[in-house]
Write a protein that holds these residues in place. Structure first.
Motif, PDB file in Angstrom:
ATOM      1  N   MET A 294     -58.425  72.725  13.919  1.00  6.10           N
ATOM      2  CA  MET A 294     -58.182  72.841  12.480  1.00  6.10           C
ATOM      3  C   MET A 294     -57.198  73.973  12.183  1.00  6.10           C
ATOM      4  O   MET A 294     -56.345  73.848  11.294  1.00  6.10           O
ATOM      5  CB  MET A 294     -59.495  73.086  11.741  1.00  6.10           C
ATOM      6  N   LEU A 295     -57.305  75.061  12.932  1.00  4.34           N
ATOM      7  CA  LEU A 295     -56.367  76.173  12.744  1.00  4.34           C
ATOM      8  C   LEU A 295     -54.937  75.720  13.019  1.00  4.34           C
ATOM      9  O   LEU A 295     -54.035  75.927  12.200  1.00  4.34           O
ATOM     10  CB  LEU A 295     -56.745  77.327  13.674  1.00  4.34           C
ATOM     11  N   VAL A 296     -54.718  75.090  14.168  1.00  5.12           N
ATOM     12  CA  VAL A 296     -53.374  74.666  14.556  1.00  5.12           C
ATOM     13  C   VAL A 296     -52.869  73.560  13.638  1.00  5.12           C
ATOM     14  O   VAL A 296     -51.699  73.556  13.234  1.00  5.12           O
ATOM     15  CB  VAL A 296     -53.363  74.213  16.029  1.00  5.12           C
ATOM     16  N   LEU A 297     -53.735  72.617  13.292  1.00  7.79           N
ATOM     17  CA  LEU A 297     -53.353  71.517  12.400  1.00  7.79           C
ATOM     18  C   LEU A 297     -52.837  72.051  11.067  1.00  7.79           C
ATOM     19  O   LEU A 297     -51.781  71.628  10.564  1.00  7.79           O
ATOM     20  CB  LEU A 297     -54.549  70.594  12.173  1.00  7.79           C
TER      21      LEU A 297
ATOM     22  N   ALA B   4     -50.863  82.013   3.614  1.00  7.62           N
ATOM     23  CA  ALA B   4     -51.533  80.718   3.742  1.00  7.62           C
ATOM     24  C   ALA B   4     -52.251  80.613   5.085  1.00  7.62           C
ATOM     25  O   ALA B   4     -53.376  80.099   5.164  1.00  7.62           O
ATOM     26  CB  ALA B   4     -50.516  79.587   3.595  1.00  7.62           C
ATOM     27  N   ILE B   5     -51.631  81.121   6.142  1.00  4.26           N
ATOM     28  CA  ILE B   5     -52.256  81.070   7.466  1.00  4.26           C
ATOM     29  C   ILE B   5     -53.499  81.956   7.505  1.00  4.26           C
ATOM     30  O   ILE B   5     -54.513  81.601   8.107  1.00  4.26           O
ATOM     31  CB  ILE B   5     -51.232  81.486   8.541  1.00  4.26           C
ATOM     32  N   GLY B   6     -53.440  83.110   6.850  1.00  4.73           N
ATOM     33  CA  GLY B   6     -54.615  83.964   6.771  1.00  4.73           C
ATOM     34  C   GLY B   6     -55.774  83.290   6.065  1.00  4.73           C
ATOM     35  O   GLY B   6     -56.932  83.441   6.459  1.00  4.73           O
ATOM     36  N   LEU B   7     -55.462  82.497   5.048  1.00  7.26           N
ATOM     37  CA  LEU B   7     -56.519  81.784   4.323  1.00  7.26           C
ATOM     38  C   LEU B   7     -57.174  80.706   5.179  1.00  7.26           C
ATOM     39  O   LEU B   7     -58.332  80.337   4.945  1.00  7.26           O
ATOM     40  CB  LEU B   7     -55.937  81.155   3.044  1.00  7.26           C
ATOM     41  N   ILE B   8     -56.447  80.188   6.171  1.00 12.40           N
ATOM     42  CA  ILE B   8     -57.060  79.219   7.091  1.00 12.40           C
ATOM     43  C   ILE B   8     -58.217  79.883   7.833  1.00 12.40           C
ATOM     44  O   ILE B   8     -59.301  79.309   7.967  1.00 12.40           O
ATOM     45  CB  ILE B   8     -56.029  78.699   8.117  1.00 12.40           C
ATOM     46  N   ILE B   9     -57.979  81.112   8.315  1.00 13.94           N
ATOM     47  CA  ILE B   9     -59.040  81.827   9.032  1.00 13.94           C
ATOM     48  C   ILE B   9     -60.223  82.102   8.119  1.00 13.94           C
ATOM     49  O   ILE B   9     -61.383  82.010   8.529  1.00 13.94           O
ATOM     50  CB  ILE B   9     -58.491  83.142   9.613  1.00 13.94           C
ATOM     51  N   MET B  10     -59.940  82.427   6.865  1.00 11.43           N
ATOM     52  CA  MET B  10     -61.032  82.640   5.911  1.00 11.43           C
ATOM     53  C   MET B  10     -61.860  81.366   5.766  1.00 11.43           C
ATOM     54  O   MET B  10     -63.104  81.400   5.791  1.00 11.43           O
ATOM     55  CB  MET B  10     -60.457  83.058   4.558  1.00 11.43           C
ATOM     56  N   ALA B  11     -61.190  80.222   5.641  1.00 11.47           N
ATOM     57  CA  ALA B  11     -61.891  78.942   5.491  1.00 11.47           C
ATOM     58  C   ALA B  11     -62.723  78.626   6.731  1.00 11.47           C
ATOM     59  O   ALA B  11     -63.874  78.183   6.632  1.00 11.47           O
ATOM     60  CB  ALA B  11     -60.894  77.825   5.214  1.00 11.47           C
ATOM     61  N   ILE B  12     -62.139  78.849   7.902  1.00 12.18           N
ATOM     62  CA  ILE B  12     -62.872  78.578   9.144  1.00 12.18           C
ATOM     63  C   ILE B  12     -64.049  79.543   9.288  1.00 12.18           C
ATOM     64  O   ILE B  12     -65.140  79.153   9.706  1.00 12.18           O
ATOM     65  CB  ILE B  12     -61.928  78.696  10.358  1.00 12.18           C
ATOM     66  N   GLY B  13     -63.848  80.803   8.926  1.00  9.57           N
ATOM     67  CA  GLY B  13     -64.900  81.798   9.051  1.00  9.57           C
ATOM     68  C   GLY B  13     -66.122  81.484   8.214  1.00  9.57           C
ATOM     69  O   GLY B  13     -67.256  81.659   8.663  1.00  9.57           O
ATOM     70  N   VAL B  14     -65.902  81.000   6.991  1.00  9.97           N
ATOM     71  CA  VAL B  14     -67.034  80.738   6.100  1.00  9.97           C
ATOM     72  C   VAL B  14     -67.642  79.362   6.329  1.00  9.97           C
ATOM     73  O   VAL B  14     -68.685  79.047   5.756  1.00  9.97           O
ATOM     74  CB  VAL B  14     -66.625  80.881   4.612  1.00  9.97           C
ATOM     75  N   SER B  15     -67.006  78.545   7.167  1.00 10.15           N
ATOM     76  CA  SER B  15     -67.539  77.195   7.382  1.00 10.15           C
ATOM     77  C   SER B  15     -67.892  76.898   8.837  1.00 10.15           C
ATOM     78  O   SER B  15     -68.678  75.991   9.103  1.00 10.15           O
ATOM     79  CB  SER B  15     -66.516  76.143   6.913  1.00 10.15           C
ATOM     80  N   MET B  16     -67.339  77.652   9.788  1.00 11.97           N
ATOM     81  CA  MET B  16     -67.568  77.354  11.208  1.00 11.97           C
ATOM     82  C   MET B  16     -67.904  78.606  12.019  1.00 11.97           C
ATOM     83  O   MET B  16     -67.655  78.646  13.221  1.00 11.97           O
ATOM     84  CB  MET B  16     -66.322  76.685  11.816  1.00 11.97           C
ATOM     85  N   GLY B  17     -68.455  79.599  11.395  1.00  7.34           N
ATOM     86  CA  GLY B  17     -68.711  80.849  12.100  1.00  7.34           C
ATOM     87  C   GLY B  17     -70.110  81.010  12.658  1.00  7.34           C
ATOM     88  O   GLY B  17     -70.382  81.977  13.364  1.00  7.34           O
ATOM     89  N   LEU B  18     -71.006  80.071  12.386  1.00  8.10           N
ATOM     90  CA  LEU B  18     -72.411  80.234  12.761  1.00  8.10           C
ATOM     91  C   LEU B  18     -72.623  80.213  14.269  1.00  8.10           C
ATOM     92  O   LEU B  18     -73.392  81.006  14.812  1.00  8.10           O
ATOM     93  CB  LEU B  18     -73.248  79.128  12.117  1.00  8.10           C
TER      94      LEU B  18
ATOM     95  N   GLY C   3     -61.481  90.856   7.251  1.00  8.19           N
ATOM     96  CA  GLY C   3     -60.767  91.623   8.269  1.00  8.19           C
ATOM     97  C   GLY C   3     -59.920  90.741   9.165  1.00  8.19           C
ATOM     98  O   GLY C   3     -58.740  91.036   9.410  1.00  8.19           O
ATOM     99  N   PHE C   4     -60.494  89.652   9.657  1.00  9.61           N
ATOM    100  CA  PHE C   4     -59.737  88.756  10.534  1.00  9.61           C
ATOM    101  C   PHE C   4     -58.677  87.975   9.759  1.00  9.61           C
ATOM    102  O   PHE C   4     -57.578  87.724  10.281  1.00  9.61           O
ATOM    103  CB  PHE C   4     -60.679  87.793  11.255  1.00  9.61           C
ATOM    104  N   SER C   5     -58.973  87.584   8.531  1.00  6.40           N
ATOM    105  CA  SER C   5     -58.001  86.828   7.734  1.00  6.40           C
ATOM    106  C   SER C   5     -56.780  87.681   7.409  1.00  6.40           C
ATOM    107  O   SER C   5     -55.636  87.260   7.611  1.00  6.40           O
ATOM    108  CB  SER C   5     -58.651  86.341   6.432  1.00  6.40           C
TER     109      SER C   5
END
Length: 305
Positions: A168-171, A192-206, A60-62
């Motif tokens: 990481m998002l801005v970078l 591509a920008i949407g995929l950044i959020i997906m990557a952050i969500g599955v790795s830094m969402g805890l 949803g966010f991505s």
């Protein structure tokens, strides 16, 4: 006649000043981001996980960010995030006087997006909470709109989480839009920008659910404060609310400096072509040299004779 009427309507309604167009684009883009993002959380929570799970929230966010970039990208750049706008100011890609307009549009868009989610699911909210809107407890719903820390998270840990995540998002965004780097094909940048959020969500969402965006977090939080959740939205989690506001701004600045120092600064730059004035001056100097040489040659011939 109909064409003339359409043309006159466009002329009457179209905004002339660029900043107003950019304001509306940032407002609408952030609205789209929050509607899809917070909407996916609402569906998951209010259905008690029967119509959603963490992965659907990530999607949803991505997709929400991707669509927001498509909506606003061609007009304002599709920042939809004060941290991104600040990074662009630091790098000289956004004029500093535009920054307050962008931020205001983003906060208002996020507030409106949260209101739309609440209106869309109003009946579900009332059924889920029995009319008692709360931030904590078994039927808590405040986290649908804004982030709150996990039990294990300290204030310092949360601040670092937001600095690193937003960094990481801005970078990655800077890498995608950098003409001197590989970049992304034209028109594919939002994906591509949407995929950044997906990557952050599955790795830094805890830790706290990766808000990474002061407007996306504070705008909906303000909405919940006035819509029935009360000031508890600001006091919960040791007054957590300021961390997803300040942390992302710091992360955006750090990412801008790091990307420029490590990557952008070292791009080869083409030498500027000489102007016509310089070329004319060089031609005049050559003519003077030729005249001087011819006079010198004549003088030498006379002296030799």
């Amino acid at each position: 006649m109909e064409k003339k009427q359409k043309k006159s309507m466009r002329q009457r309604c179209a905004l002339k000043h660029g900043i107003f167009k950019e304001f509306l684009a940032e407002f609408l883009g952030t609205f789209v981001l929050v509607l899809f993002g917070c909407g996916s959380v609402a569906q998951t929570v209010l259905s008690r996980n029967t119509l959603g799970e963490p992965l659907t929230v990530h999607i949803g966010f991505s997709v929400g960010l991707m669509m927001a970039a498509y909506v606003a990208g061609g007009v304002s750049g599709g920042h939809v995030n004060p941290a991104v706008s600040l990074a662009m100011v630091i790098l000289g890609k956004l004029k500093i006087w535009k920054f307050p307009f962008y931020v205001l549009a983003q906060f208002l868009g996020a507030f409106a997006g949260a209101a739309a989610v609440f209106g869309l699911y109003y009946d579900a909210f009332m059924d889920f909470t029995s009319g008692i809107l709360s931030v904590t407890g078994i039927n808590a719903t405040g986290h649908i709109f804004a982030s709150y820390p996990a039990r294990h998270l300290t204030v310092l840990g949360g601040f670092i989480d937001q600095v690193v995540g937003t960094g990481m998002l801005v970078l990655c965004i800077l890498a995608i839009i950098d003409d001197g780097n590989i970049g992304a094909p034209k028109g594919v940048e939002p994906l591509a920008i949407g995929l950044i959020i997906m990557a952050i969500g599955v790795s830094m969402g805890l830790n706290c659910g990766y808000p990474l965006n002061p407007a996306r977090d504070l705008g909906p939080r303000l909405f919940t404060a006035v819509a029935g959740w009360g000031m508890e939205v600001f006091s919960t989690g040791n007054h957590w609310w300021w961390i997803p506001v300040v942390g992302p701004m710091v992360g955006g600045v750090v990412a801008a400096v790091v990307y420029y120092a490590f990557i952008e600064l070292h791009h080869p730059r083409a030498e500027p072509e000489p102007t016509h004035e310089v070329e004319e001056e060089e031609e005049e100097e050559e003519e003077e040299d030729d005249e001087g040489n011819s006079i010198k040659d004549k003088y030498e011939m006379i002296t030799m004779s």
